[in-house]
Design a protein around this motif. Structure first.
Motif, PDB file in Angstrom:
ATOM      1  N   ALA A 153       0.849  -1.084   0.051  1.00 52.40           N
ATOM      2  CA  ALA A 153      -0.150   0.072  -0.010  1.00 52.40           C
ATOM      3  C   ALA A 153       0.989   1.419  -0.019  1.00 52.40           C
ATOM      4  O   ALA A 153       1.914   1.191   0.584  1.00 52.40           O
ATOM      5  CB  ALA A 153      -0.910   0.100   1.272  1.00 52.40           C
ATOM      6  N   VAL A 154       0.298   2.286  -0.543  1.00 53.10           N
ATOM      7  CA  VAL A 154       1.125   3.768  -0.631  1.00 53.10           C
ATOM      8  C   VAL A 154      -0.015   4.636  -0.230  1.00 53.10           C
ATOM      9  O   VAL A 154      -1.389   4.371  -0.620  1.00 53.10           O
ATOM     10  CB  VAL A 154       1.635   3.909  -1.863  1.00 53.10           C
ATOM     11  N   ARG A 155       0.163   5.778   0.398  1.00 56.76           N
ATOM     12  CA  ARG A 155      -0.679   6.796   0.664  1.00 56.76           C
ATOM     13  C   ARG A 155      -0.497   7.965   0.045  1.00 56.76           C
ATOM     14  O   ARG A 155       0.767   8.519   0.070  1.00 56.76           O
ATOM     15  CB  ARG A 155      -0.557   6.864   2.105  1.00 56.76           C
ATOM     16  N   PRO A 156      -1.054   8.473  -1.012  1.00 58.32           N
ATOM     17  CA  PRO A 156      -0.926   9.904  -1.581  1.00 58.32           C
ATOM     18  C   PRO A 156      -1.169  10.954  -0.464  1.00 58.32           C
ATOM     19  O   PRO A 156      -1.803  10.759   0.251  1.00 58.32           O
ATOM     20  CB  PRO A 156      -1.814   9.883  -2.788  1.00 58.32           C
ATOM     21  N   VAL A 157      -0.450  12.063  -0.791  1.00 59.78           N
ATOM     22  CA  VAL A 157      -0.372  13.105   0.161  1.00 59.78           C
ATOM     23  C   VAL A 157      -1.514  13.990  -0.452  1.00 59.78           C
ATOM     24  O   VAL A 157      -1.482  14.559  -1.574  1.00 59.78           O
ATOM     25  CB  VAL A 157       0.965  13.869   0.253  1.00 59.78           C
ATOM     26  N   PRO A 158      -2.584  14.351   0.436  1.00 64.81           N
ATOM     27  CA  PRO A 158      -3.451  15.309  -0.147  1.00 64.81           C
ATOM     28  C   PRO A 158      -3.077  16.582  -0.411  1.00 64.81           C
ATOM     29  O   PRO A 158      -2.171  16.944   0.020  1.00 64.81           O
ATOM     30  CB  PRO A 158      -4.490  15.515   0.921  1.00 64.81           C
ATOM     31  N   GLY A 159      -3.518  17.346  -1.717  1.00 64.87           N
ATOM     32  CA  GLY A 159      -3.099  18.558  -1.795  1.00 64.87           C
ATOM     33  C   GLY A 159      -1.875  18.621  -2.862  1.00 64.87           C
ATOM     34  O   GLY A 159      -1.740  19.551  -3.455  1.00 64.87           O
ATOM     35  N   THR A 160      -1.215  17.706  -3.085  1.00 66.78           N
ATOM     36  CA  THR A 160      -0.336  17.376  -4.176  1.00 66.78           C
ATOM     37  C   THR A 160      -0.871  17.228  -5.393  1.00 66.78           C
ATOM     38  O   THR A 160      -1.989  16.636  -5.600  1.00 66.78           O
ATOM     39  CB  THR A 160       0.634  16.302  -3.748  1.00 66.78           C
ATOM     40  N   LEU A 161      -0.309  17.063  -6.671  1.00 69.10           N
ATOM     41  CA  LEU A 161      -0.541  16.595  -8.038  1.00 69.10           C
ATOM     42  C   LEU A 161      -1.024  15.270  -7.901  1.00 69.10           C
ATOM     43  O   LEU A 161      -1.977  15.015  -8.434  1.00 69.10           O
ATOM     44  CB  LEU A 161       0.419  17.001  -8.807  1.00 69.10           C
ATOM     45  N   LEU A 162      -0.164  14.443  -7.254  1.00 67.72           N
ATOM     46  CA  LEU A 162      -0.286  13.039  -7.199  1.00 67.72           C
ATOM     47  C   LEU A 162      -1.715  12.908  -6.324  1.00 67.72           C
ATOM     48  O   LEU A 162      -2.403  11.945  -6.692  1.00 67.72           O
ATOM     49  CB  LEU A 162       0.792  12.053  -6.629  1.00 67.72           C
ATOM     50  N   GLY A 163      -1.708  13.636  -5.325  1.00 70.96           N
ATOM     51  CA  GLY A 163      -3.111  13.360  -4.352  1.00 70.96           C
ATOM     52  C   GLY A 163      -4.241  13.491  -5.281  1.00 70.96           C
ATOM     53  O   GLY A 163      -5.418  12.994  -5.103  1.00 70.96           O
ATOM     54  N   GLY A 164      -4.153  14.735  -6.229  1.00 72.73           N
ATOM     55  CA  GLY A 164      -5.376  14.893  -7.078  1.00 72.73           C
ATOM     56  C   GLY A 164      -5.460  13.747  -8.177  1.00 72.73           C
ATOM     57  O   GLY A 164      -6.660  13.342  -8.334  1.00 72.73           O
ATOM     58  N   LEU A 165      -4.650  13.090  -8.724  1.00 78.61           N
ATOM     59  CA  LEU A 165      -4.689  12.015  -9.675  1.00 78.61           C
ATOM     60  C   LEU A 165      -5.174  10.770  -8.796  1.00 78.61           C
ATOM     61  O   LEU A 165      -5.966   9.844  -9.405  1.00 78.61           O
ATOM     62  CB  LEU A 165      -3.513  11.892 -10.271  1.00 78.61           C
ATOM     63  N   LEU A 166      -4.706  10.583  -7.685  1.00 83.70           N
ATOM     64  CA  LEU A 166      -5.080   9.333  -6.849  1.00 83.70           C
ATOM     65  C   LEU A 166      -5.655   9.717  -5.602  1.00 83.70           C
ATOM     66  O   LEU A 166      -4.819   9.778  -4.470  1.00 83.70           O
ATOM     67  CB  LEU A 166      -3.884   8.431  -6.676  1.00 83.70           C
ATOM     68  N   PRO A 167      -6.815  10.156  -5.554  1.00 80.98           N
ATOM     69  CA  PRO A 167      -7.436  10.713  -4.322  1.00 80.98           C
ATOM     70  C   PRO A 167      -7.978   9.944  -3.223  1.00 80.98           C
ATOM     71  O   PRO A 167      -8.102  10.496  -2.169  1.00 80.98           O
ATOM     72  CB  PRO A 167      -8.755  11.400  -4.945  1.00 80.98           C
ATOM     73  N   GLU A 168      -7.940   8.543  -3.465  1.00 84.79           N
ATOM     74  CA  GLU A 168      -8.244   7.642  -2.225  1.00 84.79           C
ATOM     75  C   GLU A 168      -7.056   7.824  -1.139  1.00 84.79           C
ATOM     76  O   GLU A 168      -5.945   8.230  -1.517  1.00 84.79           O
ATOM     77  CB  GLU A 168      -8.145   6.094  -2.774  1.00 84.79           C
ATOM     78  N   GLU A 169      -7.350   7.384  -0.243  1.00 81.53           N
ATOM     79  CA  GLU A 169      -6.562   7.560   1.194  1.00 81.53           C
ATOM     80  C   GLU A 169      -5.240   6.565   0.962  1.00 81.53           C
ATOM     81  O   GLU A 169      -4.334   6.886   1.332  1.00 81.53           O
ATOM     82  CB  GLU A 169      -7.413   6.947   2.463  1.00 81.53           C
ATOM     83  N   SER A 170      -5.614   5.282   0.255  1.00 83.06           N
ATOM     84  CA  SER A 170      -4.617   4.281   0.337  1.00 83.06           C
ATOM     85  C   SER A 170      -4.997   3.558  -1.055  1.00 83.06           C
ATOM     86  O   SER A 170      -6.146   3.225  -1.269  1.00 83.06           O
ATOM     87  CB  SER A 170      -4.536   3.496   1.528  1.00 83.06           C
ATOM     88  N   LEU A 171      -3.804   2.958  -1.593  1.00 81.03           N
ATOM     89  CA  LEU A 171      -3.869   2.285  -2.586  1.00 81.03           C
ATOM     90  C   LEU A 171      -2.932   1.117  -2.791  1.00 81.03           C
ATOM     91  O   LEU A 171      -1.757   1.492  -2.384  1.00 81.03           O
ATOM     92  CB  LEU A 171      -4.249   2.677  -3.975  1.00 81.03           C
ATOM     93  N   VAL A 172      -2.980  -0.122  -3.516  1.00 83.54           N
ATOM     94  CA  VAL A 172      -2.155  -0.988  -3.464  1.00 83.54           C
ATOM     95  C   VAL A 172      -1.492  -1.023  -4.919  1.00 83.54           C
ATOM     96  O   VAL A 172      -2.159  -0.958  -5.763  1.00 83.54           O
ATOM     97  CB  VAL A 172      -2.658  -2.507  -3.018  1.00 83.54           C
ATOM     98  N   VAL A 173      -0.139  -0.882  -4.901  1.00 85.85           N
ATOM     99  CA  VAL A 173       0.826  -0.880  -6.127  1.00 85.85           C
ATOM    100  C   VAL A 173       1.748  -2.063  -6.359  1.00 85.85           C
ATOM    101  O   VAL A 173       2.185  -2.588  -5.330  1.00 85.85           O
ATOM    102  CB  VAL A 173       1.291   0.466  -6.207  1.00 85.85           C
ATOM    103  N   PRO A 174       2.032  -2.245  -7.640  1.00 88.39           N
ATOM    104  CA  PRO A 174       3.209  -3.188  -7.958  1.00 88.39           C
ATOM    105  C   PRO A 174       4.504  -2.649  -7.627  1.00 88.39           C
ATOM    106  O   PRO A 174       4.800  -1.491  -7.889  1.00 88.39           O
ATOM    107  CB  PRO A 174       2.879  -3.441  -9.333  1.00 88.39           C
ATOM    108  N   THR A 175       5.322  -3.338  -6.982  1.00 94.00           N
ATOM    109  CA  THR A 175       6.506  -2.818  -6.288  1.00 94.00           C
ATOM    110  C   THR A 175       7.720  -3.695  -6.663  1.00 94.00           C
ATOM    111  O   THR A 175       7.505  -5.037  -6.461  1.00 94.00           O
ATOM    112  CB  THR A 175       6.403  -2.180  -4.932  1.00 94.00           C
TER     113      THR A 175
END
Length: 243
Positions: A153-175
């Protein structure tokens, strides 16, 4: 109809075999990278390592740039001795991709760094890297079994460009990474964290974005789609200016 934006993707050199041919030096890139760009509406162009002197001219013919994943960045580039588990064996790629990044940042060309690409972006801007993440976080959850990708899981930071693209609190990513950002490069800010506090995304001015995970290995292409949109705007602006 507006032409599709041209997205350059960095590649690497390795020996390969195909058909009747024995091992020969080859330009390599997993096919999922260009497939992801095409799926998002862009034209993918592969960029083999070249002279750094050609970087500005190359970037000048692109609408957007992806620096792909791969082996470790040479720690000499950020003034550190090599960790015993650091595998940095592509000096020509380090030099070429660093030059591409500098040219893109100067020109305002949209940039997406993926895994190694994010790390190199940080280094180009004066940052440093943790060379073996398990030494810091105490586990190997950021890397899959040999030859496979892990997931966390990763947690995008609200208010950032990425946070706007991925607005969920947490999502699971390939790593798949054993290194990570240590000191942030100049002008960058953290755009996502792992649950253990590892920096998982950074961003800078304009569309300058790095993600530590591998979006090309999953089905969530929102970040790449945003790069293609930003690159399309660059192309449209250039066409209007030319008229």
């Amino acid at each position: 109809m507006t032409p599709r934006p041209v997205i350059g993707i960095s590649t690497f050199l390795s020996d390969a075999t195909w058909g009747r041919w024995e091992r020969k030096p080859s330009v390599i890139l997993p096919e999922r990278y260009p497939a992801m760009v095409r799926a998002c509406g862009g034209i993918a162009v592969l960029l083999p390592p070249d002279s750094p002197d050609c970087a500005a001219e190359t970037v000048g013919r692109l609408d957007g740039l992806i620096i792909a994943g791969g082996e470790d960045v040479d720690p000499a580039l950020y003034g550190a001795p090599a960790h015993p588990l650091t595998v940095a064996n592509a000096p020509e790629r380090d030099a070429w991709e660093a030059a591409l990044l500098r040219a893109a940042l100067t020109a305002g060309t949209p940039v997406l760094g993926i895994c190694r690409g994010m790390q190199l972006l940080n280094v180009v801007l004066g940052g440093t890297l943790v060379q073996h993440l398990p030494d810091v976080v105490g586990h190997e959850g950021h890397i899959g079994a040999p030859g496979t990708y892990g997931r966390h899981a990763v947690r995008p930071v609200p208010g950032t460009l990425l946070g706007g693209l991925l607005p969920e609190e947490s999502l699971v990513v390939p790593t798949f990474h054993h290194q990570a950002v240590e000191r942030l490069g100049e002008g960058l800010l953290v755009a996502a964290y792992a649950e253990d506090g590892t920096v998982e995304a950074v961003e800078g001015a304009g569309f300058t974005l790095g993600v530590q995970w591998h979006p090309e290995q999953g089905e969530d292409h929102r970040v790449t789609a945003a790069l293609v949109r930003a690159s399309a705007l660059v192309r449209e602006t250039a066409l209007v200016t030319a008229d």
